[in-house]
Design a protein around this motif. Structure first.
Motif, PDB file in Angstrom:
ATOM      1  N   PHE A  91    -131.836  84.841 -72.158  1.00  0.00           N
ATOM      2  CA  PHE A  91    -131.890  85.579 -73.427  1.00  0.00           C
ATOM      3  C   PHE A  91    -130.700  85.211 -74.312  1.00  0.00           C
ATOM      4  O   PHE A  91    -129.688  84.696 -73.830  1.00  0.00           O
ATOM      5  CB  PHE A  91    -131.849  87.093 -73.166  1.00  0.00           C
ATOM      6  N   TYR A  93    -128.258  87.320 -76.853  1.00  0.00           N
ATOM      7  CA  TYR A  93    -127.930  88.673 -77.303  1.00  0.00           C
ATOM      8  C   TYR A  93    -127.585  88.606 -78.788  1.00  0.00           C
ATOM      9  O   TYR A  93    -126.536  88.114 -79.186  1.00  0.00           O
ATOM     10  CB  TYR A  93    -126.762  89.244 -76.508  1.00  0.00           C
ATOM     11  N   PHE A  98    -131.817  91.786 -76.772  1.00  0.00           N
ATOM     12  CA  PHE A  98    -131.971  90.562 -76.016  1.00  0.00           C
ATOM     13  C   PHE A  98    -133.192  89.806 -76.524  1.00  0.00           C
ATOM     14  O   PHE A  98    -134.333  90.254 -76.348  1.00  0.00           O
ATOM     15  CB  PHE A  98    -132.103  90.866 -74.522  1.00  0.00           C
ATOM     16  N   PRO A 100    -135.599  86.615 -76.249  1.00  0.00           N
ATOM     17  CA  PRO A 100    -135.948  85.593 -75.260  1.00  0.00           C
ATOM     18  C   PRO A 100    -135.523  84.196 -75.721  1.00  0.00           C
ATOM     19  O   PRO A 100    -135.632  83.847 -76.891  1.00  0.00           O
ATOM     20  CB  PRO A 100    -137.476  85.703 -75.152  1.00  0.00           C
ATOM     21  N   TYR A 101    -135.039  83.419 -74.772  1.00  0.00           N
ATOM     22  CA  TYR A 101    -134.585  82.052 -75.027  1.00  0.00           C
ATOM     23  C   TYR A 101    -135.732  81.074 -74.782  1.00  0.00           C
ATOM     24  O   TYR A 101    -136.520  81.278 -73.862  1.00  0.00           O
ATOM     25  CB  TYR A 101    -133.418  81.745 -74.087  1.00  0.00           C
ATOM     26  N   GLY A 106    -138.255  83.192 -79.638  1.00  0.00           N
ATOM     27  CA  GLY A 106    -138.161  84.611 -79.310  1.00  0.00           C
ATOM     28  C   GLY A 106    -137.974  85.523 -80.499  1.00  0.00           C
ATOM     29  O   GLY A 106    -137.767  86.733 -80.334  1.00  0.00           O
ATOM     30  N   GLN A 308    -132.782  89.249 -65.556  1.00  0.00           N
ATOM     31  CA  GLN A 308    -132.190  88.238 -66.424  1.00  0.00           C
ATOM     32  C   GLN A 308    -131.515  87.167 -65.570  1.00  0.00           C
ATOM     33  O   GLN A 308    -131.073  87.444 -64.461  1.00  0.00           O
ATOM     34  CB  GLN A 308    -131.140  88.856 -67.359  1.00  0.00           C
ATOM     35  N   VAL A 311    -127.458  84.924 -70.243  1.00  0.00           N
ATOM     36  CA  VAL A 311    -127.497  85.499 -71.585  1.00  0.00           C
ATOM     37  C   VAL A 311    -126.455  84.781 -72.448  1.00  0.00           C
ATOM     38  O   VAL A 311    -125.287  84.654 -72.052  1.00  0.00           O
ATOM     39  CB  VAL A 311    -127.210  87.014 -71.568  1.00  0.00           C
TER      40      VAL A 311
END
Length: 437
Positions: A91, A93, A98, A100-101, A106, A308, A311
């Motif tokens: 993810f 931030y 969060f 999504p990557y 995302g 997760q 991040v």
């Protein structure tokens, strides 16, 4: 009398072991590896530490994936039964949530207004490139804005990369991320779906990865190390290289203790240049190689592991640029406990305040809601890796080519991440070394 070896490799990290394995297969006679670390502290950037049942990879993030399935298969084979396949759940931030990557896929999590700005910027950049087919990015900043548009650049990519590199992005080269004919623009289908608020999570070979079941990434290093030792290589431990001399017979003398016919270096280019610089001619060349150190802050917590993996944090007020839930990779015995490692880059030569970095990391983890209560923190631990990221300065190719020419004249082979001064993953190092002649 010096010990004689047909080949000596400087550095017993991932690259050094791979080179030794390759040449042992090719029938090279006696091979030695010289390692500055103690026998009980090997691993280089693949070191892991287990503290009170919590596993930390202290040399950075090392998840096993590759576009080349054959290379990935060979690397994974080293782990044997100590290997599992995982789903990557990364993810960014951003905007107190969060995302999504990868980020551009995302943005469906964001407000419609922000989605429009992000997508418009990407489309504008695509239209510009379509009208200007000869355009090529001259700097890293050009590449970011040219392929992702101004809005996603300003909101995410520029602040995030400034945190990693700690250098003006317009003074970094673009060639390490850009290859003409392979335009890395975002997936159109993903952009359209994200703009419409539809989830679309996909990033090819990185969607799944392999990782050891136990022992952290060090277990991969240990497996390769055991193979190389079994095949006959010898390791000289706790030996920092002070002198390299050419003998009258053309061989090399290392610290006056080892004579070798062939010399292979995996140590950082500026260090090997300094070691052979008897006439003090390479000082200016060595100084051209810029890098960041990497500080790893390990935190153990009285809380469960979230769903997760890693991040990414573009916020400039947060000291770390990313953190990884190590407990999602190697769960502790108690499922109600967890641990993570945060990663911070430090420019070459800058003083490192361990206490300040550790306390600021814990504070920032609380700021973004990872730590709910001070009593959740069981312990923190800080590690530093002097050489973490090579910096791709605008003149890096010229400097590297000149360095390689100097080493070639001295009949020294230089390979690996630091021996080639490339930001390479483990699979890339594996592929390059196994094609070295």
């Amino acid at each position: 009398m010096m010990n004689f070896f047909d080949e000596t490799i400087l550095g017993a990290g991932w690259a050094g072991l791979l080179y030794a394995q390759k040449d042992l297969k090719e029938g090279i006679g006696k091979i030695s590896l010289i390692e500055a670390d103690r026998k009980d502290d090997l691993g280089g950037l693949l070191k892991s530490r287990i503290i009170d049942g919590f596993t930390f990879d202290v040399g950075g993030s090392h998840l096993l994936f590759s576009k080349d399935r054959s290379i990935l298969s060979e690397i994974v084979k080293l782990l044997g039964e100590n290997c599992s396949i995982r789903v990557r759940n990364n993810f960014v931030y951003y905007d107190n949530q969060f995302i999504p990557y990868p980020f551009e896929n995302g943005i469906y999590k964001l407000s419609p207004e922000k989605r429009v700005r992000f997508v418009k910027g990407i489309i504008d950049s695509m239209l510009y490139r379509a009208k200007n087919r000869d355009w090529r990015p001259e700097t890293f900043l050009d590449w970011i804005t040219g392929f992702f548009g101004d809005y996603i650049a300003d909101e995410y990519l520029i602040p995030y990369n400034k945190k990693i590199w700690k250098r003006p992005l317009e003074k970094m080269a673009a060639d390490w991320v850009f290859t003409p004919g392979r335009l890395p623009f975002p997936d159109i289908e993903a952009i359209i779906k994200s703009a419409a608020g539809i989830p679309y999570i996909e990033y090819g070979e990185q969607a799944h990865f392999y990782y050891p079941k136990r022992g952290g990434i060090q277990s991969l290093f240990n497996s390769l190390f055991d193979v190389v030792i079994k095949e006959g290589a010898e390791v000289v431990y706790n030996e920092r290289i002070i002198n390299i001399d050419r003998l009258s017979n053309g061989n090399f003398s290392i610290n006056g203790k080892i004579e070798t016919g062939k010399l292979v270096s995996t140590i950082p280019l500026p260090e090997i240049l300094s070691l052979i610089d008897k006439d003090k001619k390479n000082g200016n060349l060595a100084s051209k190689f810029d890098y960041n150190s990497v500080v790893i802050v390990g935190v153990a917590l009285n809380s469960k592991t979230p769903d997760q993996t890693t991040v990414y944090i573009p916020d400039p007020d947060v000291i770390f640029h990313r953190y990884t839930w190590m407990s999602s990779l190697t769960p502790p015995l108690d499922p109600n406990k967890s641990n993570l490692k945060a990663q911070i880059t430090i420019p070459k030569g800058e003083k490192i305040d361990f206490d300040k970095i550790g306390s600021k990391t814990v504070k920032n983890l609380a700021d973004i809601g990872v730590i709910k209560n001070e009593t959740d923190v069981i312990f923190t631990k800080v590690w530093v890796n002097k050489y973490g990221y090579p910096i791709y300065t605008l003149d890096h190719n010229d400097a590297r080519n000149e360095a390689m020419s100097v080493l070639n004249d001295y009949n020294i082979v230089s390979v690996g991440k630091w021996g080639s001064w490339h930001y390479w993953n483990m699979d890339m190092i594996y592929g390059v070394i196994n094609n070295v002649k």
